[in-house]
Design a protein around this motif. Structure first.
Motif, PDB file in Angstrom:
ATOM      1  N   ILE A 189       0.832  -1.202   0.000  1.00  0.00           N
ATOM      2  CA  ILE A 189       0.000   0.000   0.000  1.00  0.00           C
ATOM      3  C   ILE A 189       0.867   1.252   0.000  1.00  0.00           C
ATOM      4  N   LEU A 190       1.891   1.229   0.858  1.00  0.00           N
ATOM      5  CA  LEU A 190       2.774   2.382   0.945  1.00  0.00           C
ATOM      6  C   LEU A 190       3.486   2.641  -0.385  1.00  0.00           C
ATOM      7  N   ALA A 191       3.833   1.563  -1.057  1.00  0.00           N
ATOM      8  CA  ALA A 191       4.543   1.717  -2.324  1.00  0.00           C
ATOM      9  C   ALA A 191       3.715   2.548  -3.304  1.00  0.00           C
ATOM     10  N   VAL A 192       2.403   2.392  -3.215  1.00  0.00           N
ATOM     11  CA  VAL A 192       1.516   3.125  -4.119  1.00  0.00           C
ATOM     12  C   VAL A 192       1.218   4.528  -3.595  1.00  0.00           C
ATOM     13  N   ARG A 193       0.923   4.593  -2.290  1.00  0.00           N
ATOM     14  CA  ARG A 193       0.470   5.864  -1.734  1.00  0.00           C
ATOM     15  C   ARG A 193       1.616   6.811  -1.416  1.00  0.00           C
ATOM     16  N   ALA A 194       2.773   6.252  -1.117  1.00  0.00           N
ATOM     17  CA  ALA A 194       3.897   7.108  -0.731  1.00  0.00           C
ATOM     18  C   ALA A 194       5.113   6.738  -1.557  1.00  0.00           C
ATOM     19  N   PRO A 195       5.073   7.018  -2.841  1.00  0.00           N
ATOM     20  CA  PRO A 195       6.149   6.590  -3.747  1.00  0.00           C
ATOM     21  C   PRO A 195       7.474   7.276  -3.438  1.00  0.00           C
ATOM     22  N   GLY A 196       7.412   8.351  -2.669  1.00  0.00           N
ATOM     23  CA  GLY A 196       8.648   9.058  -2.341  1.00  0.00           C
ATOM     24  C   GLY A 196       9.539   8.297  -1.368  1.00  0.00           C
ATOM     25  N   LEU A 197       8.981   7.327  -0.695  1.00  0.00           N
ATOM     26  CA  LEU A 197       9.740   6.595   0.323  1.00  0.00           C
ATOM     27  C   LEU A 197      10.747   5.631  -0.309  1.00  0.00           C
TER      28      LEU A 197
END
Lengths: 205, 205
Positions: free
Chosen positions: B146-154
Motif C-alpha cells: 500500500i505504501l509503495a503506491v500511496r507514498a512513492p517518495g519513500l
DNA sequence: AGAGAATACGAGCAATCACTCGTATTCGCA
DNA sequence: TGCGAATACGAGTGATTGCTCGTATTCTCT
C-alpha cells in the motif's frame, strides 16, 4: 491484638545491602528470562546467596517483584524530573515538547531493561498491578495536564482518552526502541515521535 | 531407515472433529487464562475429554498452540479478504483506505479473543514464532504494498520501517479495542484510526 | 462377523518450583 | 566478653503439571 502481622523485622545495614543485591539480581534475571520463567532459586544464585536467604528478606516471589516495582517507580520519577510549568508548556514548540517528555522516558527504559519485563506482562498479578498503578497514573496525569494546556478544546473525557492513547503508543513502541541495536535506536525514537506528533498535531492549539 | 518419524497417523472423521474441538477449547482457555497458566488437563476438560485423549492428537502443549496458530492464520487470511488492486488504492481517500484495512482486522480480533493471548505473549517459543511469522509477514507485506503506491517518495528501507511502525501501532491498540465494552468499542477504533491517520497523512502523496 | 486400527480413559510418573525448617554463623550492643 | 537477634545455609517438602501407559471401547473395512 497487639502484634498483628505488621512487624517488619529490624534490619541491619548488611541486610539492606543484601536486599538491594537481590533486587539487582532479580531485575537482571527478569529481564533475561521473563517473570514466569524466572525461578526464585535462580534469583538467589544470581545474587550469590542461598534460596533460604532470599526468603529472609522477601516473603514470596511476588514480593520481590513488588519491591522491584517500587524501586523502579522511585527511579522513574527521579529520572523523569519535575513537572513543567504551564507557562513553559504553552509557549513551547510541539516538537520540543515531545522531545522533552519522550527523551528521558526512553533513556530510563534503555537503562533499565528489566522494567518492561516486569510491567509489560499481560497477566499482572493484583499485587503488581498495585505497584504498577502509580507509574501508569503518574504518566497519564502528566500527559493529561499537558493536554489541558495545549488542547483546551478537549472535554475532560476526551482528554482522558487521548492521554491513554498517547501513553499506549509510547509503551507499545518502547520495547522496539530498547531492543534495537545502538545505531538504529535514534531512528526508532524518531518514528515514535512521528507517531506521537501525528496524533497530537490535530489536537494542538 | 525406512519409518523415520514422519508418519502422521491415519485419522477418522471422528478424530478430525475431536482435534477441532480441542482447538476450540484451547482457544477459549488460552484467551481466559493466558498460555502459561493454561494446563493441558484444563484444555482436555474444557473439550470434554480425558488428558490421555488430548495426547492422542497433539504431541505436546506447544503442538496444540502451534495448531491453533495455523488455524488462526488461515482464518485471518480468509477474514481479511483479497488484496486490493493498485488502481483502487491510488484513487481511494485516505480515510476510506484506513477503514477498508482496519475494520476487517478489528472484526477478526474481536471475534477471536484467543488470538492475541497466543501471539501477543512476550516469550514466544521458537515453534510458535514460526507459526506467527507468516501472519506478521503477510500484514507487513500488505502494508508495504500500500505504501509503495500511496507514498512513492519513500525509499525501500523507509517503506519497510514505516510499515513496521503501522503494524506495531495496530497490534498495540487492538487489545484495548477487544477488551473495551461493546458500546465503547467504536470510539476506541476511531482513536486507533486517528493514530494511523496521523502517521500516514504526512507520507501520503 | 471379525480383525486391526483408531479413539478413549484416568490414575499416576517424573520433573519442576516456590517455599520451609533446623541449624550454623555473624553482627550489634551492653 | 557474652547474649540475643539478624543473617546464612541448603537439603527437603508439598503442590503442580506436562505427559505416559496399560487397558478398554468403538470405528472401518473386508
Amino acid at each position: 491484638m497487639e502484634s498483628e502481622e505488621a512487624r517488619p523485622r529490624r534490619r541491619q545495614a548488611r541486610g539492606e545491602r543484601r536486599m538491594s543485591e537481590i533486587l539487582d539480581a532479580a531485575a537482571a534475571v527478569f529481564a533475561e528470562q521473563g517473570y514466569e520463567k524466572t525461578t526464585t532459586n535462580a534469583v538467589a544464585a544470581a545474587a550469590g546467596i542461598s534460596p533460604g536467604s532470599l526468603y529472609q528478606f522477601f516473603r514470596s516471589k511476588e514480593a520481590v517483584a513488588q519491591a522491584l516495582a517500587d524501586r523502579f517507580t522511585v527511579q522513574m520519577r527521579a529520572a523523569h524530573g519535575e513537572a513543567f510549568a504551564p507557562a513553559d508548556l504553552a509557549a513551547m514548540d510541539l516538537d520540543d515538547l515531545i522531545d522533552r517528555v519522550v527523551d528521558p522516558l526512553v533513556a530510563f527504559n534503555v537503562a533499565n531493561p528489566g522494567f518492561k519485563a516486569l510491567f509489560a506482562r499481560p497477566d499482572m498479578p493484583p499485587g503488581l498491578a498495585t505497584a504498577a498503578g502509580p507509574i501508569q497514573s503518574a504518566l497519564l496525569g502528566r500527559v493529561e495536564a499537558i493536554l489541558a494546556v495545549r488542547a483546551p478544546g478537549l472535554s475532560a473525557p476526551e482528554r482522558t482518552r487521548s492521554a491513554r492513547v498517547l501513553v499506549q503508543i509510547f509503551q507499545a513502541m518502547t520495547p522496539v526502541v530498547v531492543a534495537a541495536p545502538e545505531d538504529e535506536r535514534e531512528a526508532e525514537v524518531r518514528e515514535l515521535k512521528k507517531v506521537l506528533r501525528g496524533y497530537l498535531a490535530p489536537l494542538d492549539g
